[in-house]
Design an enzyme around this catalytic site. Sequence first.
Site, short mmCIF file in Angstrom:
data_model
loop_
_atom_site.label_atom_id
_atom_site.label_comp_id
_atom_site.label_asym_id
_atom_site.label_seq_id
_atom_site.Cartn_x
_atom_site.Cartn_y
_atom_site.Cartn_z
N GLY A 83 -7.24 -15.20 -16.40
CA GLY A 83 -7.24 -16.21 -17.46
C GLY A 83 -6.67 -17.56 -17.12
N ASP A 104 -2.70 -18.26 -19.41
CA ASP A 104 -3.55 -19.01 -20.33
C ASP A 104 -2.95 -19.06 -21.73
OD1 ASP A 104 -3.97 -16.29 -20.70
OD2 ASP A 104 -6.16 -16.38 -20.54
N ASP A 135 0.29 -14.36 -26.53
CA ASP A 135 -0.19 -13.84 -27.81
C ASP A 135 0.89 -12.89 -28.35
OD1 ASP A 135 -1.94 -13.16 -29.87
OD2 ASP A 135 -3.10 -11.78 -28.66
N LYS A 142 0.30 -18.55 -29.38
CA LYS A 142 -0.13 -18.06 -30.69
C LYS A 142 1.07 -17.33 -31.31
CE LYS A 142 -4.62 -16.24 -30.39
NZ LYS A 142 -5.48 -15.04 -30.29
N PHE A 159 -9.03 -16.05 -32.49
CA PHE A 159 -9.43 -15.68 -31.15
C PHE A 159 -10.19 -16.83 -30.52
CE2 PHE A 159 -11.86 -13.65 -27.80
CZ PHE A 159 -10.88 -12.89 -27.19
N VAL A 160 -9.67 -17.33 -29.41
CA VAL A 160 -10.26 -18.51 -28.78
C VAL A 160 -10.79 -18.19 -27.38
CG1 VAL A 160 -8.85 -20.16 -30.06
CG2 VAL A 160 -8.00 -19.25 -27.89
N ARG A 167 -15.28 -18.27 -19.66
CA ARG A 167 -14.14 -18.84 -18.94
C ARG A 167 -14.44 -20.24 -18.40
NH1 ARG A 167 -10.42 -14.64 -18.06
NH2 ARG A 167 -11.31 -12.60 -17.62
P1 IMP Z 1 -0.32 -10.81 -24.80
O1 IMP Z 1 0.21 -9.80 -23.83
O2 IMP Z 1 -0.68 -10.17 -26.11
O3 IMP Z 1 0.57 -12.00 -24.99
O4 IMP Z 1 -1.71 -11.28 -24.29
C1 IMP Z 1 -1.86 -11.98 -23.16
C2 IMP Z 1 -3.31 -11.96 -22.70
O5 IMP Z 1 -4.25 -11.61 -23.73
C3 IMP Z 1 -3.69 -13.34 -22.28
O6 IMP Z 1 -3.37 -13.57 -20.94
C4 IMP Z 1 -5.19 -13.36 -22.53
O7 IMP Z 1 -5.86 -12.89 -21.38
C5 IMP Z 1 -5.41 -12.40 -23.66
N1 IMP Z 1 -5.62 -13.10 -24.95
C6 IMP Z 1 -4.77 -13.23 -25.97
N2 IMP Z 1 -5.28 -13.95 -26.98
C7 IMP Z 1 -6.51 -14.32 -26.57
C8 IMP Z 1 -7.55 -15.13 -27.17
O8 IMP Z 1 -7.46 -15.67 -28.28
N3 IMP Z 1 -8.68 -15.27 -26.41
C9 IMP Z 1 -8.85 -14.74 -25.18
N4 IMP Z 1 -7.90 -13.99 -24.58
C10 IMP Z 1 -6.74 -13.78 -25.28
MG MG Z 2 -4.71 -12.92 -19.42
#
Ligand code: IMP
Ligand code: MG
Length: 175
Positions: free
Chosen positions: A43, A99, A102, A130, A151-152, A164
Site C-alpha cells: 500500500g 498508506d 485504520d 481514519k 473506504f478509499v 493502486r
Molecule cells: P489497520 O491495521 O486496520 O490500521 O489497517 C491497515 C491496512 O488496511 C492499510 O495498510 C491498508 O492496506 C488497509 N486499509 C485500511 N483502510 C483502507 C481503505 O479505506 N482502503 C484501502 N485499504 C485500506
Molecule cells: Mg496496507
Amino acid sequence: MEDKKENILISTEEINARIKDMGKVISEDYKGKKLYVLSLLRGSFIFTADLVRAITIPTQIGFMTTSSYGHLENSSGQVNIVNDIPDNVEGLDVLVVDDIVDTGITMEHVINHVKSLGASSVKSCVLLDKPERRVASISPDYCCFEIPDVFVVGYGLNYGDYYRNIPYVFNWEDK
Ligand code: IMP
Ligand code: MG
C-alpha cells in the site's frame, strides 16, 4: 460499479503539496539522526517514493510486507509478517511509512516489532488517518490527511487487486 460514481477526496495536487511539506518537516526533525524509512508493502509504495524524494537528509530505505485485507474491506485483526525488514535496524531511527492507519492494528504490531529489533526510535508516518475506526491505542506521528470512515482507493490503496495506480484518493458514491 455501474450505479456508482467516483468521488475524489484528495487530488493529485493536494497530495503533492502536502508531501513536499511533510518531507521538509521530517528532514528538520531527523537532522543529525540515523533515519531509516521502513515502507510497508504494498500500500505505501507510491507514498514512500514521493515522500523520500521530499526528504533532504541522508536516509536508508527498506521494505517490509505484512498481511493485509486481501479482498475484504475489513481487517482480520491479525497481522502476519510476510517479508521482514532486510536490514539490521539496531541503533537506527526508524520511520514506519504506511498508506493508512485504520484500526491501527498493523501499525501497532510493526512498531512493537521494530522496537524489539533494537531501533533507537520508532515513529510512524501515514498518508491517511481514519481515526473513527481505531482499535489500537496509537496515533500516527506524521499524518498527511485525516479522512472520515469511508473506504478509499488510489495512490497505492487497493480494492481487490486494483486501483493502486490511480494518482489521487477517491471513494465510490451512489449515482
Ligand atoms: P489497520 O491495521 O486496520 O490500521 O489497517 C491497515 C491496512 O488496511 C492499510 O495498510 C491498508 O492496506 C488497509 N486499509 C485500511 N483502510 C483502507 C481503505 O479505506 N482502503 C484501502 N485499504 C485500506
Ligand atoms: Mg496496507
